[in-house]
Design an enzyme around this catalytic site. Structure first.
Site, PDB file in Angstrom:
ATOM      1  N   ASN A   9       5.028   7.550 -59.409  1.00 49.41           N
ATOM      2  CA  ASN A   9       5.786   8.261 -58.377  1.00 49.41           C
ATOM      3  C   ASN A   9       6.664   9.289 -59.083  1.00 49.41           C
ATOM      4  OD1 ASN A   9       7.405   9.104 -56.288  1.00 49.41           O
ATOM      5  ND2 ASN A   9       8.584   7.184 -56.141  1.00 49.41           N
ATOM      6  N   LYS A  11       8.513  11.550 -57.852  1.00 51.92           N
ATOM      7  CA  LYS A  11       9.726  11.905 -57.088  1.00 51.92           C
ATOM      8  C   LYS A  11       9.900  13.438 -57.071  1.00 51.92           C
ATOM      9  CE  LYS A  11      11.692   7.542 -58.510  1.00 51.92           C
ATOM     10  NZ  LYS A  11      12.832   6.663 -58.412  1.00 51.92           N
ATOM     11  N   HIS A  95       9.692   4.158 -49.220  1.00 51.14           N
ATOM     12  CA  HIS A  95      10.386   4.040 -50.505  1.00 51.14           C
ATOM     13  C   HIS A  95      11.878   3.843 -50.244  1.00 51.14           C
ATOM     14  CE1 HIS A  95      11.992   5.042 -54.435  1.00 51.14           C
ATOM     15  NE2 HIS A  95      10.786   4.803 -54.917  1.00 51.14           N
ATOM     16  N   GLU A  97      14.400   5.061 -51.541  1.00 51.98           N
ATOM     17  CA  GLU A  97      15.184   6.308 -51.483  1.00 51.98           C
ATOM     18  C   GLU A  97      15.082   6.924 -50.090  1.00 51.98           C
ATOM     19  OE1 GLU A  97      13.449   8.094 -54.976  1.00 51.98           O
ATOM     20  OE2 GLU A  97      14.427   6.558 -56.177  1.00 51.98           O
ATOM     21  N   GLU A 167       9.769  -3.381 -54.540  1.00 52.06           N
ATOM     22  CA  GLU A 167      10.656  -2.604 -55.400  1.00 52.06           C
ATOM     23  C   GLU A 167      12.099  -3.007 -55.119  1.00 52.06           C
ATOM     24  OE1 GLU A 167       8.687   1.194 -56.878  1.00 52.06           O
ATOM     25  OE2 GLU A 167       9.672   1.694 -55.004  1.00 52.06           O
ATOM     26  N   GLY A 173      15.229   2.944 -61.159  1.00 49.32           N
ATOM     27  CA  GLY A 173      15.905   4.006 -61.893  1.00 49.32           C
ATOM     28  C   GLY A 173      17.166   3.537 -62.609  1.00 49.32           C
ATOM     29  N   SER A 213      11.938   0.229 -62.798  1.00 51.41           N
ATOM     30  CA  SER A 213      12.118   0.368 -64.245  1.00 51.41           C
ATOM     31  C   SER A 213      10.977  -0.244 -65.062  1.00 51.41           C
ATOM     32  CB  SER A 213      13.472  -0.220 -64.676  1.00 51.41           C
ATOM     33  OG  SER A 213      14.530   0.480 -64.039  1.00 51.41           O
TER      34      SER A 213
HETATM   35  C1  PEP Z   1      10.122   4.240 -58.057  1.00 53.35           C
HETATM   36  O1  PEP Z   1      10.620   5.321 -57.852  1.00 53.35           O
HETATM   37  O2  PEP Z   1       9.296   3.794 -57.246  1.00 53.35           O
HETATM   38  C2  PEP Z   1      10.510   3.499 -59.265  1.00 53.35           C
HETATM   39  C3  PEP Z   1      10.088   2.295 -59.402  1.00 53.35           C
HETATM   40  O3  PEP Z   1      11.306   4.180 -60.175  1.00 53.35           O
HETATM   41  P1  PEP Z   1      11.673   3.708 -61.683  1.00 53.35           P
HETATM   42  O4  PEP Z   1      10.384   3.250 -62.318  1.00 53.35           O
HETATM   43  O5  PEP Z   1      12.240   4.911 -62.318  1.00 53.35           O
HETATM   44  O6  PEP Z   1      12.649   2.583 -61.569  1.00 53.35           O
END
Ligand code: PEP
Length: 252
Positions: A9, A11, A95, A97, A167, A173, A213
């Site tokens: 992803n 972003k 997601h 976000e 997630e 992040g 992460s």
């Molecule tokens: C994501 O944006 O779905 C995500 C898991 O980000 P990160 O791997 O940076 O934590």
């Protein structure tokens, strides 16, 4: 039984030129991989050129979001029809976000899920609890609600095009990964939720991937868990060496 899925992803990162540079490396470095479904999710404006560049390769393209109507007076939005037209086979929805920054509700997310499935797009439905919800022991209620509402009205046959991404919001992040035990517990819970909502067969066939992460140094232990079928990777998917190592995870 369930083919692993590793999705990047991106972003809100990468111009068209940067996107093409990254997929150029991925395409050559990952060309031999046939036991993992590999997906990249660039920004809307790069989808078409990335999809054209990857045509015929083993890397599929995903949108990061969509609007649940196919056309009309919805300024600034992009529909499943358009996503499909530019060459996507997948879309991410729900997601954290989008849930947090754009106040997207379970009902709205469910509309998106159904509109994507109606166009036979593979839908990656993201679910996950905040740190406060985990600390208040609300985690399982939140996840059950997000899975159940998110998949409301989805037919058993459409479930072949659904991937659930767990997630935990506190791990996205932040550099904090859920431990393999924490992740496995929730993945097993999601699978039980799918059994209750559909049946054992659908629960066993649906891929449940982990995001938060994920990095080269934790991918192997995560993929070693029986209910973790892949990962949704944010930050590390912007680095070709890291993403390639994640796709090339090792069975412990
Ligand atoms: C994501 O944006 O779905 C995500 C898991 O980000 P990160 O791997 O940076 O934590």
């Amino acid at each position: 039984m369930r083919k692993p899925l590793i999705a990047g992803n991106w972003k809100l990162n990468m111009t068209i030129a940067q996107s093409l540079e990254l997929v150029n490396t991925l395409k050559s470095q990952l060309s031999e991989i046939n036991n993992v479904d590999i997906v990249v999710a660039p920004v809307f404006t790069s989808l078409n050129c990335v999809a054209e560049f990857l045509k015929g390769s083993n890397i599929a393209v995903s949108a990061q979001n969509c609007y649940p109507e196919n056309k009309g007076a919805f300024t600034g939005e992009v529909s499943p029809d358009i996503i499909k037209d530019v060459g996507c086979r997948y879309s991410i929805v729900g997601h954290s976000e989008r849930r947090q920054l754009f106040r997207e509700s379970d009902i709205f997310i469910n509309k998106k899920v159904r509109s994507l499935l109606a166009k036979e797009l593979i839908t990656i439905l993201c679910v996950g609890e905040t740190l406060a919800e985990r600390e208040m022991n609300e985690m399982y209620n939140v996840i059950e609600r997000q899975v159940t509402f998110g998949l409301h009205g989805v037919s058993p046959s459409d479930m072949r095009n659904v991937v659930v991404a767990y997630e935990p919001v506190w791990a996205i992040g932040t550099g904090k990964t859920a431990s393999k035990k924490q992740a496995e517990e929730v993945h097993a819970f999601i699978r039980r939720t799918l059994t209750d909502k559909f049946n054992d067969e659908i629960a066993n066939e649906t891929r449940i991937i982990y995001g938060g992460s994920v990095k080269p140094d934790n991918i192997d232990e995560l993929m070693d868990q029986p209910n973790i079928d892949g990962t949704l990777v944010g930050g590390a998917s912007l680095n070709s060496a890291d993403f390639c190592r994640i796709v090339n995870f090792q069975r412990i």
